[in-house]
Design a protein around this motif. Structure first.
Motif, PDB file in Angstrom:
ATOM      1  N   ARG A  13      32.325  14.567  50.237  1.00 14.67           N
ATOM      2  CA  ARG A  13      31.923  15.348  49.068  1.00 14.67           C
ATOM      3  C   ARG A  13      33.151  16.001  48.453  1.00 14.67           C
ATOM      4  NH1 ARG A  13      28.330  12.563  49.341  1.00 14.67           N
ATOM      5  NH2 ARG A  13      26.204  12.982  49.933  1.00 14.67           N
ATOM      6  N   HIS A  14      33.142  16.094  47.146  1.00 14.58           N
ATOM      7  CA  HIS A  14      34.212  16.768  46.421  1.00 14.58           C
ATOM      8  C   HIS A  14      33.574  17.898  45.620  1.00 14.58           C
ATOM      9  CE1 HIS A  14      37.132  13.086  46.318  1.00 14.58           C
ATOM     10  NE2 HIS A  14      36.614  13.287  47.512  1.00 14.58           N
ATOM     11  N   VAL A  15      33.986  19.133  45.900  1.00 12.33           N
ATOM     12  CA  VAL A  15      33.393  20.310  45.266  1.00 12.33           C
ATOM     13  C   VAL A  15      34.497  21.154  44.649  1.00 12.33           C
ATOM     14  CG1 VAL A  15      31.957  22.363  45.610  1.00 12.33           C
ATOM     15  CG2 VAL A  15      31.553  20.323  47.014  1.00 12.33           C
ATOM     16  N   CYS A  16      34.261  21.647  43.439  1.00  6.10           N
ATOM     17  CA  CYS A  16      35.165  22.577  42.781  1.00  6.10           C
ATOM     18  C   CYS A  16      34.442  23.909  42.614  1.00  6.10           C
ATOM     19  CB  CYS A  16      35.607  22.049  41.416  1.00  6.10           C
ATOM     20  SG  CYS A  16      36.781  23.140  40.583  1.00  6.10           S
ATOM     21  N   VAL A  17      35.048  24.976  43.111  1.00  9.06           N
ATOM     22  CA  VAL A  17      34.516  26.324  42.945  1.00  9.06           C
ATOM     23  C   VAL A  17      35.317  26.982  41.826  1.00  9.06           C
ATOM     24  CG1 VAL A  17      34.130  28.577  44.028  1.00  9.06           C
ATOM     25  CG2 VAL A  17      33.884  26.474  45.382  1.00  9.06           C
ATOM     26  N   ILE A  18      34.639  27.366  40.755  1.00  7.30           N
ATOM     27  CA  ILE A  18      35.279  28.019  39.612  1.00  7.30           C
ATOM     28  C   ILE A  18      34.750  29.442  39.553  1.00  7.30           C
ATOM     29  CG2 ILE A  18      35.604  27.980  37.111  1.00  7.30           C
ATOM     30  CD1 ILE A  18      34.948  24.954  37.226  1.00  7.30           C
ATOM     31  N   TRP A  19      35.652  30.416  39.469  1.00 10.13           N
ATOM     32  CA  TRP A  19      35.208  31.812  39.468  1.00 10.13           C
ATOM     33  C   TRP A  19      35.964  32.615  38.425  1.00 10.13           C
ATOM     34  CZ3 TRP A  19      38.568  35.784  41.263  1.00 10.13           C
ATOM     35  CH2 TRP A  19      39.752  35.335  41.839  1.00 10.13           C
ATOM     36  N   LEU A  20      35.285  33.664  37.925  1.00 13.10           N
ATOM     37  CA  LEU A  20      35.858  34.531  36.906  1.00 13.10           C
ATOM     38  C   LEU A  20      36.532  35.717  37.563  1.00 13.10           C
ATOM     39  CD1 LEU A  20      36.274  35.417  33.971  1.00 13.10           C
ATOM     40  CD2 LEU A  20      34.054  36.545  34.088  1.00 13.10           C
ATOM     41  N   SER A  21      37.833  35.829  37.341  1.00  9.80           N
ATOM     42  CA  SER A  21      38.600  36.960  37.844  1.00  9.80           C
ATOM     43  C   SER A  21      38.549  38.088  36.831  1.00  9.80           C
ATOM     44  CB  SER A  21      40.053  36.526  38.056  1.00  9.80           C
ATOM     45  OG  SER A  21      40.868  37.630  38.337  1.00  9.80           O
ATOM     46  N   ARG A  22      38.469  39.307  37.302  1.00 15.27           N
ATOM     47  CA  ARG A  22      38.456  40.439  36.383  1.00 15.27           C
ATOM     48  C   ARG A  22      39.820  40.650  35.729  1.00 15.27           C
ATOM     49  NH1 ARG A  22      35.303  44.902  39.950  1.00 15.27           N
ATOM     50  NH2 ARG A  22      33.197  44.221  39.476  1.00 15.27           N
ATOM     51  N   ALA A  23      40.882  40.564  36.517  1.00 12.13           N
ATOM     52  CA  ALA A  23      42.184  40.943  35.982  1.00 12.13           C
ATOM     53  C   ALA A  23      43.335  40.084  36.480  1.00 12.13           C
ATOM     54  CB  ALA A  23      42.451  42.405  36.327  1.00 12.13           C
ATOM     55  N   GLY A  24      43.056  38.944  37.085  1.00 12.23           N
ATOM     56  CA  GLY A  24      44.143  38.101  37.571  1.00 12.23           C
ATOM     57  C   GLY A  24      44.760  38.655  38.851  1.00 12.23           C
ATOM     58  N   PHE A  25      45.963  38.195  39.149  1.00 14.19           N
ATOM     59  CA  PHE A  25      46.633  38.556  40.392  1.00 14.19           C
ATOM     60  C   PHE A  25      47.905  39.353  40.126  1.00 14.19           C
ATOM     61  CE2 PHE A  25      43.810  35.275  41.708  1.00 14.19           C
ATOM     62  CZ  PHE A  25      43.538  35.535  43.034  1.00 14.19           C
ATOM     63  N   VAL A  26      48.259  40.198  41.092  1.00 19.36           N
ATOM     64  CA  VAL A  26      49.511  40.947  41.077  1.00 19.36           C
ATOM     65  C   VAL A  26      50.169  40.738  42.443  1.00 19.36           C
ATOM     66  CG1 VAL A  26      48.690  42.678  39.438  1.00 19.36           C
ATOM     67  CG2 VAL A  26      48.397  43.076  41.882  1.00 19.36           C
ATOM     68  N   MET A  27      51.432  41.084  42.541  1.00 10.16           N
ATOM     69  CA  MET A  27      52.106  40.970  43.825  1.00 10.16           C
ATOM     70  C   MET A  27      51.676  42.125  44.725  1.00 10.16           C
ATOM     71  SD  MET A  27      53.566  38.179  43.646  1.00 10.16           S
ATOM     72  CE  MET A  27      54.607  38.057  45.053  1.00 10.16           C
ATOM     73  N   GLY A  28      51.222  41.804  45.907  1.00  7.90           N
ATOM     74  CA  GLY A  28      50.782  42.806  46.869  1.00  7.90           C
ATOM     75  C   GLY A  28      51.945  43.377  47.659  1.00  7.90           C
ATOM     76  N   PRO A  29      51.653  44.320  48.547  1.00  7.01           N
ATOM     77  CA  PRO A  29      52.713  44.972  49.316  1.00  7.01           C
ATOM     78  C   PRO A  29      53.471  44.021  50.239  1.00  7.01           C
ATOM     79  CG  PRO A  29      50.537  45.681  50.069  1.00  7.01           C
ATOM     80  CD  PRO A  29      50.341  44.850  48.842  1.00  7.01           C
ATOM     81  N   GLU A  30      52.846  42.919  50.616  1.00  7.02           N
ATOM     82  CA  GLU A  30      53.503  41.955  51.500  1.00  7.02           C
ATOM     83  C   GLU A  30      54.228  40.866  50.722  1.00  7.02           C
ATOM     84  OE1 GLU A  30      50.383  40.565  54.007  1.00  7.02           O
ATOM     85  OE2 GLU A  30      50.038  42.541  54.883  1.00  7.02           O
ATOM     86  N   GLY A  31      54.313  41.042  49.385  1.00 10.52           N
ATOM     87  CA  GLY A  31      55.012  40.063  48.562  1.00 10.52           C
ATOM     88  C   GLY A  31      54.198  38.828  48.246  1.00 10.52           C
ATOM     89  N   ARG A  32      52.899  38.878  48.532  1.00 13.97           N
ATOM     90  CA  ARG A  32      52.008  37.761  48.218  1.00 13.97           C
ATOM     91  C   ARG A  32      51.059  38.172  47.111  1.00 13.97           C
ATOM     92  NH1 ARG A  32      49.872  36.694  54.067  1.00 13.97           N
ATOM     93  NH2 ARG A  32      48.032  37.273  52.920  1.00 13.97           N
ATOM     94  N   PRO A  33      50.596  37.222  46.301  1.00 11.27           N
ATOM     95  CA  PRO A  33      49.650  37.578  45.234  1.00 11.27           C
ATOM     96  C   PRO A  33      48.318  38.061  45.806  1.00 11.27           C
ATOM     97  CG  PRO A  33      50.515  35.352  44.930  1.00 11.27           C
ATOM     98  CD  PRO A  33      50.963  35.816  46.270  1.00 11.27           C
ATOM     99  N   VAL A  34      47.805  39.135  45.226  1.00  8.99           N
ATOM    100  CA  VAL A  34      46.484  39.649  45.567  1.00  8.99           C
ATOM    101  C   VAL A  34      45.742  39.900  44.259  1.00  8.99           C
ATOM    102  CG1 VAL A  34      47.179  40.709  47.750  1.00  8.99           C
ATOM    103  CG2 VAL A  34      47.272  42.055  45.659  1.00  8.99           C
ATOM    104  N   GLU A  35      44.422  39.852  44.319  1.00 12.73           N
ATOM    105  CA  GLU A  35      43.639  40.074  43.110  1.00 12.73           C
ATOM    106  C   GLU A  35      43.820  41.508  42.632  1.00 12.73           C
ATOM    107  OE1 GLU A  35      39.223  39.153  41.322  1.00 12.73           O
ATOM    108  OE2 GLU A  35      39.490  39.181  43.483  1.00 12.73           O
ATOM    109  N   ALA A  36      44.124  41.668  41.346  1.00 15.00           N
ATOM    110  CA  ALA A  36      44.394  42.987  40.782  1.00 15.00           C
ATOM    111  C   ALA A  36      43.187  43.909  40.904  1.00 15.00           C
ATOM    112  CB  ALA A  36      44.819  42.862  39.314  1.00 15.00           C
TER     113      ALA A  36
END
Length: 184
Positions: A13-36
Motif C-alpha cells: 500500500r502507498h499512503v500519503c498523509v497531508i496535514w495543515l500546519s499552523r505556523a510551519g517549523f522553527v529551529m528547536g533548542p537541539e538545532g532540529r526543526p520543530v513545529e512553531a
C-alpha cells in the motif's frame, strides 16, 4: 515485482498523509526543526505515521509499500507548495488529509495547496478527510463535502472523520481503526 515509481501491487500500500500546519517549523533548542505552534493536525500526522509504519512495514516482511508525510503551511513568503500533487497522484493509492475546518469550510490554504498547478484527476485514489475538531469552527456539512470534492476531484471520498482530541493518547484509539481501513 514492480518499479518503485509505480502504484503498488495488491500486497503493498502507498499512503500519503497531508496535514495543515499552523505556523510551519522553527529551529528547536537541539538545532532540529520543530513545529512553531503544534496543532491537532500535526498530532494526527504523527499518530498516522507511527501507526501506518507499523502496519505497512511489519518486521520480517519484505515489502515495497510507501508512506509519505506532507505538510501544508502558509509562511510570510507565501504558500508552501508541498505537497506536490503530481507525485501524490503518481505514487499513492490513498490520501489522509488532516485539517480543521473554518466556518464549516475547508481552509483556503488547503484548497490552494491541493489544487495549485492543477487541475488533477484523482480517479482511483481513496481520500480520508480527518477533521480536527479541537481547532475547528463550524460543523461537517454539505459545504465541506463540496469543498473536498472540488479540491480532490475524482477521488473516492471516505466520509469525513471528525476527530476530537489534542494528544496522541486521545487521538490514536480514534484514528487507528480508520487508518486500518485504508491498508486492508
Amino acid at each position: 515485482m514492480y518499479l518503485i515509481d509505480s502504484k503498488p501491487t495488491p500486497d503493498d500500500r502507498h499512503v500519503c498523509v497531508i496535514w495543515l500546519s499552523r505556523a510551519g517549523f522553527v529551529m528547536g533548542p537541539e538545532g532540529r526543526p520543530v513545529e512553531a505552534e503544534p496543532s491537532p493536525a500535526s498530532i494526527v500526522a504523527e499518530v498516522a505515521e507511527k501507526h501506518l509504519c507499523a502496519r505497512l512495514f511489519p518486521p520480517g516482511r519484505h515489502c515495497m509499500s510507501r508512506l509519505e508525510i506532507a505538510e501544508i503551511c502558509s509562511l510570510r513568503e507565501g504558500l508552501n507548495t508541498w505537497p506536490d500533487m503530481r507525485g501524490v497522484i503518481r505514487y499513492h493509492e490513498s490520501i489522509v488529509l488532516a485539517t480543521p475546518v473554518f466556518d464549516g469550510r475547508l481552509p483556503g490554504i488547503v484548497t490552494e495547496a491541493l489544487t495549485k498547478f492543477g487541475p488533477y484527476d484523482l480517479t482511483g485514489i481513496t481520500a480520508l478527510p480527518v477533521i480536527t475538531l479541537a481547532d475547528s469552527t463550524g460543523g461537517l456539512g454539505h459545504a465541506l463535502i463540496a469543498d473536498l470534492s472540488a479540491a480532490l476531484p475524482g477521488a473516492t471520498l471516505v466520509e469525513p472523520f471528525a476527530l476530537l482530541g489534542e494528544t496522541p493518547k486521545e487521538i490514536s484509539p480514534q484514528l487507528a481503526p480508520r487508518l486500518d481501513e485504508l491498508t486492508k
